[in-house]
Design a protein around this motif. Structure first.
Motif, PDB file in Angstrom:
ATOM      1  N   VAL A 141      40.566 -15.621 -83.007  1.00 13.23           N
ATOM      2  CA  VAL A 141      39.326 -16.159 -82.417  1.00 13.23           C
ATOM      3  C   VAL A 141      39.277 -15.724 -80.958  1.00 13.23           C
ATOM      4  CG1 VAL A 141      37.996 -18.236 -81.883  1.00 13.23           C
ATOM      5  CG2 VAL A 141      39.393 -18.125 -83.976  1.00 13.23           C
ATOM      6  N   ARG A 142      38.208 -15.013 -80.597  1.00 12.50           N
ATOM      7  CA  ARG A 142      38.034 -14.551 -79.233  1.00 12.50           C
ATOM      8  C   ARG A 142      37.622 -15.728 -78.340  1.00 12.50           C
ATOM      9  NH1 ARG A 142      35.152 -10.299 -82.039  1.00 12.50           N
ATOM     10  NH2 ARG A 142      36.285  -8.302 -81.953  1.00 12.50           N
ATOM     11  N   PRO A 143      37.728 -15.554 -77.006  1.00 13.37           N
ATOM     12  CA  PRO A 143      37.314 -16.630 -76.080  1.00 13.37           C
ATOM     13  C   PRO A 143      35.849 -17.027 -76.219  1.00 13.37           C
ATOM     14  CG  PRO A 143      38.698 -15.023 -74.935  1.00 13.37           C
ATOM     15  CD  PRO A 143      38.404 -14.462 -76.298  1.00 13.37           C
ATOM     16  N   ASP A 144      35.034 -16.084 -76.678  1.00 11.65           N
ATOM     17  CA  ASP A 144      33.604 -16.419 -76.829  1.00 11.65           C
ATOM     18  C   ASP A 144      33.297 -17.062 -78.166  1.00 11.65           C
ATOM     19  OD1 ASP A 144      33.929 -14.336 -78.567  1.00 11.65           O
ATOM     20  OD2 ASP A 144      32.447 -13.006 -77.623  1.00 11.65           O
ATOM     21  N   GLY A 145      34.349 -17.311 -78.955  1.00 10.61           N
ATOM     22  CA  GLY A 145      34.139 -17.994 -80.223  1.00 10.61           C
ATOM     23  C   GLY A 145      33.989 -17.078 -81.410  1.00 10.61           C
ATOM     24  N   THR A 146      33.815 -15.800 -81.161  1.00  9.60           N
ATOM     25  CA  THR A 146      33.698 -14.869 -82.272  1.00  9.60           C
ATOM     26  C   THR A 146      35.080 -14.579 -82.861  1.00  9.60           C
ATOM     27  OG1 THR A 146      33.860 -12.965 -80.778  1.00  9.60           O
ATOM     28  CG2 THR A 146      31.649 -13.806 -81.273  1.00  9.60           C
TER      29      THR A 146
END
Length: 227
Positions: free
Chosen positions: A187-192
């Protein structure tokens, strides 16, 4: 007895003893070549000598002086005494057999002490389920992670595609059951979400690496598990 020893015992020149032997063999109808031998002289060249059995030795010295014949006979007696050993008693045979058995047992104990830790480690690895990432595998093999990664990269176990930080397994290692790929969702920091492909080492592959990687030894302890 060799012609050289006969010469030494009698004080005769060796070439004269050789001449006497050749005449004697001709007189008794024996083939000269049957008893012929050779030795290296002081000048490192090969020279002729003869090796006679007891009967022909006695025949040869029959024409020598009595004191010389006595020296030869006594020497033969020494040779026979040295080669004829008294028969062993049942107790001696039993003791010798026991000593041999104890020696075999001691050797087996030493061999077992050497291989038991490796056998224990193999049993533990075989009992694990799942796979190992590179860091976990390096710990099991008791080598540094970078040492393991470099070896795998240079020996056609893994590779990196241009521009990629992730290692890939060679297909032949996947087919052999040594490596596999495991997809992990990050999970990336932007939620993706991002799917990351990770090389995993099987228990079978770990055992092979323990034999191939310089300095690697399977850990014999029971801490840590495959995932």
């Amino acid at each position: 007895m060799s012609s050289r020893e006969i010469a030494g015992l009698t004080g005769k020149r060796h070439d004269n003893v050789v001449r006497d032997i050749e005449k004697m063999l001709k007189d008794v109808g024996e083939a000269v070549l049957k008893f012929e031998g050779s030795y290296l002289g002081a000048d490192n060249t090969e020279r002729k000598c003869y090796n006679l059995p007891r009967d022909l030795t006695y025949t040869l010295i029959a024409g020598y002086r009595s004191d010389l014949r006595l020296k030869i006979v006594r020497r033969w007696m020494e040779l026979e005494a040295a080669t004829i050993a008294p028969p062993e008693t049942p107790e001696q045979l039993a003791l010798r057999a026991l000593a041999g058995l104890q020696s075999v047992v001691e050797k087996q104990k030493v061999q077992l002490a050497l291989v038991q830790p490796k056998a224990d480690a193999l049993d533990r690895i075989a009992g694990l389920e799942g796979t190992f990432n590179g860091t976990e595998a390096a710990k099991e093999l008791q080598v540094g992670p970078q040492t393991l990664f470099r070896w795998m990269d240079t020996n056609e176990w893994t590779y990196k595609r241009a521009g990629s930080a992730n290692r890939q397994a060679y297909q032949k290692r996947i087919n052999a059951g040594d490596l596999t790929h495991k997809t992990t969702i990050i999970v990336r920091p932007d939620g993706t979400e991002k799917a990351a492909d990770q090389v995993r080492i099987t228990a079978q592959g770990l055992v092979k690496l323990a034999r191939l990687v310089p300095g690697a030894h399977l850990r014999a302890g029971d801490e840590g598990e495959a995932a």
